[in-house]
Design a protein around this motif. Structure first.
Motif, PDB file in Angstrom:
ATOM      1  N   ARG A  56       0.811  -1.238  -0.048  1.00 44.35           N
ATOM      2  CA  ARG A  56      -0.021  -0.048   0.043  1.00 44.35           C
ATOM      3  C   ARG A  56       0.947   1.320  -0.022  1.00 44.35           C
ATOM      4  N   GLY A  57       1.838   1.093   0.825  1.00 45.37           N
ATOM      5  CA  GLY A  57       2.734   2.340   0.904  1.00 45.37           C
ATOM      6  C   GLY A  57       3.442   2.685  -0.347  1.00 45.37           C
ATOM      7  N   ALA A  84      -2.918  -9.185  -2.657  1.00 45.56           N
ATOM      8  CA  ALA A  84      -3.800  -8.989  -3.865  1.00 45.56           C
ATOM      9  C   ALA A  84      -4.994  -8.126  -3.318  1.00 45.56           C
ATOM     10  N   ASN A  85      -5.527  -8.378  -2.045  1.00 47.80           N
ATOM     11  CA  ASN A  85      -6.736  -7.554  -1.713  1.00 47.80           C
ATOM     12  C   ASN A  85      -6.320  -6.094  -1.371  1.00 47.80           C
ATOM     13  N   LEU A  86      -5.014  -5.859  -0.835  1.00 50.62           N
ATOM     14  CA  LEU A  86      -4.680  -4.590  -0.725  1.00 50.62           C
ATOM     15  C   LEU A  86      -4.570  -3.682  -2.053  1.00 50.62           C
ATOM     16  N   VAL A  87      -3.994  -4.553  -2.873  1.00 52.45           N
ATOM     17  CA  VAL A  87      -3.874  -3.765  -4.384  1.00 52.45           C
ATOM     18  C   VAL A  87      -5.118  -3.535  -4.813  1.00 52.45           C
ATOM     19  N   LEU A  88      -6.059  -4.617  -4.638  1.00 52.71           N
ATOM     20  CA  LEU A  88      -7.503  -4.291  -5.343  1.00 52.71           C
ATOM     21  C   LEU A  88      -8.137  -3.264  -4.794  1.00 52.71           C
ATOM     22  N   ALA A  92      -9.384  -0.006  -6.859  1.00 55.80           N
ATOM     23  CA  ALA A  92     -10.847   0.490  -6.807  1.00 55.80           C
ATOM     24  C   ALA A  92     -10.972   1.951  -6.641  1.00 55.80           C
ATOM     25  N   ARG A  93      -9.958   2.680  -6.227  1.00 51.42           N
ATOM     26  CA  ARG A  93      -9.885   4.301  -6.013  1.00 51.42           C
ATOM     27  C   ARG A  93      -9.211   4.974  -7.222  1.00 51.42           C
ATOM     28  N   ASP A  94      -8.210   4.031  -7.818  1.00 48.61           N
ATOM     29  CA  ASP A  94      -7.437   4.647  -8.778  1.00 48.61           C
ATOM     30  C   ASP A  94      -7.412   3.628 -10.064  1.00 48.61           C
ATOM     31  N   SER A  95      -7.703   4.052 -11.076  1.00 51.42           N
ATOM     32  CA  SER A  95      -7.875   3.303 -12.255  1.00 51.42           C
ATOM     33  C   SER A  95      -6.538   3.054 -12.963  1.00 51.42           C
ATOM     34  N   ARG A  96      -5.339   3.903 -12.699  1.00 54.91           N
ATOM     35  CA  ARG A  96      -4.044   3.718 -13.019  1.00 54.91           C
ATOM     36  C   ARG A  96      -3.574   2.371 -12.673  1.00 54.91           C
ATOM     37  N   VAL A  97      -4.245   1.576 -11.457  1.00 56.42           N
ATOM     38  CA  VAL A  97      -3.637   0.532 -10.908  1.00 56.42           C
ATOM     39  C   VAL A  97      -4.238  -0.698 -11.285  1.00 56.42           C
ATOM     40  N   LYS A  98      -3.488  -1.653 -11.841  1.00 57.51           N
ATOM     41  CA  LYS A  98      -4.004  -2.880 -12.316  1.00 57.51           C
ATOM     42  C   LYS A  98      -3.268  -4.155 -11.683  1.00 57.51           C
TER      43      LYS A  98
END
Length: 389
Positions: A56-57, A84-88, A92-98
């Motif tokens: 997350r950091g 994986a859950n933390l990445v999701l 969910a808040r930033d569409s740049r992250v996949k």
């Protein structure tokens, strides 16, 4: 006395030459500067295996980057925790992250190299940044690094994030790695030529031109190694692409927890312990970085005892020569280390223990070399690998 003069002269030379190279390199090892070239799209590629403490950091720091058009891919490499859950949650808040899920690790592959290769297949940006999940970047770090990549006209740019380590061994080795590079790698030659002998880098932060990466074979070509920080720049150079290093000390930091900092320390000495270099490298370090302090202390005690006994000096000229050479060796071994500690915001107390640090490093280096020579397997991140690097 003649033997002492010869040994003292060898120590002085072994200390002075790296000190001079250190002084020259310090002028070339600079922070990357911002420039118009920074606005190229960048894919930030983060391999993650059991990174719930860090991920997350890392993502939040990357997403706060300025003056750069980026997309972020995180590959969950069969994590057993909440990575994986933390990445999701962040995605969910930033569409740049996949979030990507790793395929099964093929035989003959190192886990990280496999993860990085999969990430590279998913990205289409002309510039890719391979970033370890324990790294935190400052808002201008990526933009400045992209500008440096273009300005220097290199295909790979790397740097060492400032370590935040929690183990004494990890802290020690992480502090030494920049000092050793500055003392033994000729940055002038590294920047002017693509010869593989001048390859250096950190797998924690590796910015690459995508076309050059694919043309050289990328992580697939170094699939077996644990030392991507050294082997990927070497691979680029073997294919005629130039690489370079920049100072990231104030632009990025790595949260090195106990197991990881110790593992990085072992990996670092594995890289230095290549069979063709280990004897020469160890001899130079022993003569120039370790022995001067111990021999100078012994020489001082010998002089004090001689004065206390009131004995006559048989060879005053030889005594003066040895004393001068030992002083030169001592100063040349200590001053660069102290300068590095101040420049890179490291512990001065640790720098004062420089000879002991180097002695421990050599001991671990030879232990790693012996392990590799015997083919003993290495366990890392719950995976077992052959003893070779």
């Amino acid at each position: 006395m003649l033997l002492l003069e010869v040994v003292a002269a060898m120590m002085a030379v072994s200390a002075v030459v790296p000190a001079l190279l250190f002084a020259l390199n310090m002028r070339r090892y600079r922070l990357p500067k911002f420039g118009a070239e920074s606005k190229s799209p960048v894919a930030v590629l983060i391999p993650a295996r059991d990174e719930e403490i860090n991920i997350r950091g890392c993502l939040e720091s990357v997403l706060a980057s300025r003056e750069v058009d980026l997309e972020v891919f995180v590959l969950d490499d069969d994590s057993a925790d909440r990575t994986a859950n933390l990445v999701l949650d962040v995605a969910a808040r930033d569409s740049r992250v996949k979030l990507l899920q790793s395929s099964r690790l093929p035989a003959g592959w190192n886990g990280k190299q496999h993860a990085c290769w999969q990430l590279a297949q998913a990205a289409n940006a002309p510039v890719m940044l391979f970033l370890d999940a324990d790294v935190r970047v400052q808002p201008w770090a990526i933009a400045r690094s992209v500008a440096a990549l273009r300005k220097k006209k290199v295909s790979l740019l790397s740097g060492f994030p400032r370590p935040v380590a929690t183990s004494a061994l990890g802290t020690m080795f992480l502090a030494l790695r920049q000092y050793l590079l500055l003392s033994f790698l000729p940055f002038g030659r590294m920047q002017k030529t693509a010869k593989p002998a001048y390859a250096a880098g950190s797998g924690q932060f590796m910015l690459v031109d995508r076309e050059a990466y694919m043309a050289s074979g990328g992580h697939e070509a170094i699939r077996e190694t644990r030392l991507d920080g050294v082997m990927l720049p070497r691979l680029f150079r073997e294919h005629g692409f130039r690489t370079s290093l920049v100072d990231l000390n104030t632009l990025a930091e790595a949260q090195m927890f106990r197991a990881r900092s110790v593992g990085l320390a072992k990996s670092m000495v594995d890289g230095m312990g290549a069979e063709e270099y280990i004897v020469t490298f160890s001899t130079v370090l022993l003569l120039g970085q370790i022995l001067p302090a111990f021999v100078a202390f012994w020489w001082l005690l010998k002089g004090v005892s001689m004065i206390a006994a009131g004995g006559a000096v048989e060879d005053p000229a030889g005594l003066a020569t040895v004393s001068l050479l030992l002083l030169i060796a001592l100063v040349a071994s200590y001053v660069p280390r102290l300068v590095a500690a101040r420049r890179f915001k490291q512990s001065m107390g640790s720098a004062l223990l420089h000879p002991l640090e180097m002695l421990v490093m050599l001991a671990v280096q030879w232990a790693a070399f012996a392990r590799t020579a015997m083919g003993r397997p290495v366990t890392w991140r719950a995976r077992q690998y052959p003893g070779r690097v």
